[in-house]
Enzyme design. Sequence first.
Site, PDB file in Angstrom:
ATOM      1  N   CYS A  79      59.829  39.961  42.187  1.00 10.42           N
ATOM      2  CA  CYS A  79      59.900  39.588  43.602  1.00 10.42           C
ATOM      3  C   CYS A  79      58.537  39.736  44.292  1.00 10.42           C
ATOM      4  O   CYS A  79      57.625  38.978  43.993  1.00 10.42           O
ATOM      5  CB  CYS A  79      61.015  40.368  44.286  1.00 10.42           C
ATOM      6  SG  CYS A  79      61.673  39.497  45.709  1.00 10.42           S
ATOM      7  N   HIS A 170      65.523  40.650  41.410  1.00 10.40           N
ATOM      8  CA  HIS A 170      65.440  42.100  41.160  1.00 10.40           C
ATOM      9  C   HIS A 170      66.315  42.490  39.963  1.00 10.40           C
ATOM     10  O   HIS A 170      67.478  42.868  40.152  1.00 10.40           O
ATOM     11  CB  HIS A 170      65.945  42.868  42.386  1.00 10.40           C
ATOM     12  CG  HIS A 170      65.030  42.824  43.554  1.00 10.40           C
ATOM     13  ND1 HIS A 170      64.139  43.827  43.849  1.00 10.40           N
ATOM     14  CD2 HIS A 170      64.866  41.889  44.510  1.00 10.40           C
ATOM     15  CE1 HIS A 170      63.462  43.524  44.941  1.00 10.40           C
ATOM     16  NE2 HIS A 170      63.889  42.349  45.358  1.00 10.40           N
ATOM     17  N   GLU A 172      66.156  45.122  38.320  1.00 11.90           N
ATOM     18  CA  GLU A 172      66.345  46.586  38.323  1.00 11.90           C
ATOM     19  C   GLU A 172      67.524  47.022  39.208  1.00 11.90           C
ATOM     20  O   GLU A 172      67.927  48.181  39.162  1.00 11.90           O
ATOM     21  CB  GLU A 172      65.040  47.287  38.751  1.00 11.90           C
ATOM     22  CG  GLU A 172      64.742  47.304  40.254  1.00 11.90           C
ATOM     23  CD  GLU A 172      64.320  45.955  40.831  1.00 11.90           C
ATOM     24  OE1 GLU A 172      64.248  44.964  40.083  1.00 11.90           O
ATOM     25  OE2 GLU A 172      64.073  45.908  42.056  1.00 11.90           O
TER      26      GLU A 172
HETATM   27  N1  GLN Z   1      59.835  38.525  50.946  1.00  7.85           N
HETATM   28  C1  GLN Z   1      59.066  39.543  50.319  1.00  7.85           C
HETATM   29  C2  GLN Z   1      57.578  39.199  50.314  1.00  7.85           C
HETATM   30  O1  GLN Z   1      57.217  38.146  50.692  1.00  7.85           O
HETATM   31  C3  GLN Z   1      59.537  39.798  48.899  1.00  7.85           C
HETATM   32  C4  GLN Z   1      60.954  40.300  48.906  1.00  7.85           C
HETATM   33  C5  GLN Z   1      61.308  41.201  47.788  1.00  7.85           C
HETATM   34  O2  GLN Z   1      60.455  41.744  47.067  1.00  7.85           O
HETATM   35  N2  GLN Z   1      62.573  41.468  47.664  1.00  7.85           N
HETATM   36  O3  GLN Z   1      56.805  40.017  49.953  1.00  7.85           O
END
Ligand code: GLN
Length: 201
Positions: A79, A170, A172
């Site tokens: 992410c 995610h 995890e």
């Molecule tokens: N929207 C977040 C970003 O731009 C990432 C979201 C996440 O890691 N769950 O950093």
Amino acid sequence: MLKIGVLALQGSVREHIQQIQKVGCVAVAVKSTEDLKGLNGLILPGGESTAIRKLLDQNNLLEPIRTLAKEGMPVFGTCAGLILLAGKVVGCESPHLGLMDVVVERNSYGRQVDSFEVELSIKNIGRNIPAVFIRAPHIVSVGQNVEILATFDNRIVLARDRHFLGCSFHPELTEDVRIIKYFVDMIQQFNHTSLAKLDGI
Ligand code: GLN
């Protein structure tokens, strides 16, 4: 035993540490360059990429991580971690670590309330793998040598570029450890240990 670091400045650190331990590796919470010594691989967790970037700069961790990664340390970004790894982030002048040959767009799936869980079929890993998306980015395009491992809704959500692995979601936050196991296999394949090379940084 393999030692895997989790960048521990912000975001879902504890869950990654638990998964690393679950697959029989040693987990290290990385808060300073000292913590990078002796790692066989590193995970960049989800969270907020702009906040993590600020903390990386404040803790002088950006260059040491980039150096070790370029020397061959496997890195897995989830992410926000994928955003940090990407060679280009849509709308940003320069990348963060800029290690992985992918273009990433942030917040591709709506707002926080639009977080959702799906099951993915992932190439080389398996079927029915749960994936939690939280204000997730997606991979808009990949370089020639990047392997696309999973898509969702016609968007690339998991890809591998040499010793770099990046996913939109995610892994995890679920009980399923097949993706982290795949990363452990990558680590074994590359067999890198970040030793005293850090002394000069
Ligand atoms: N929207 C977040 C970003 O731009 C990432 C979201 C996440 O890691 N769950 O950093």
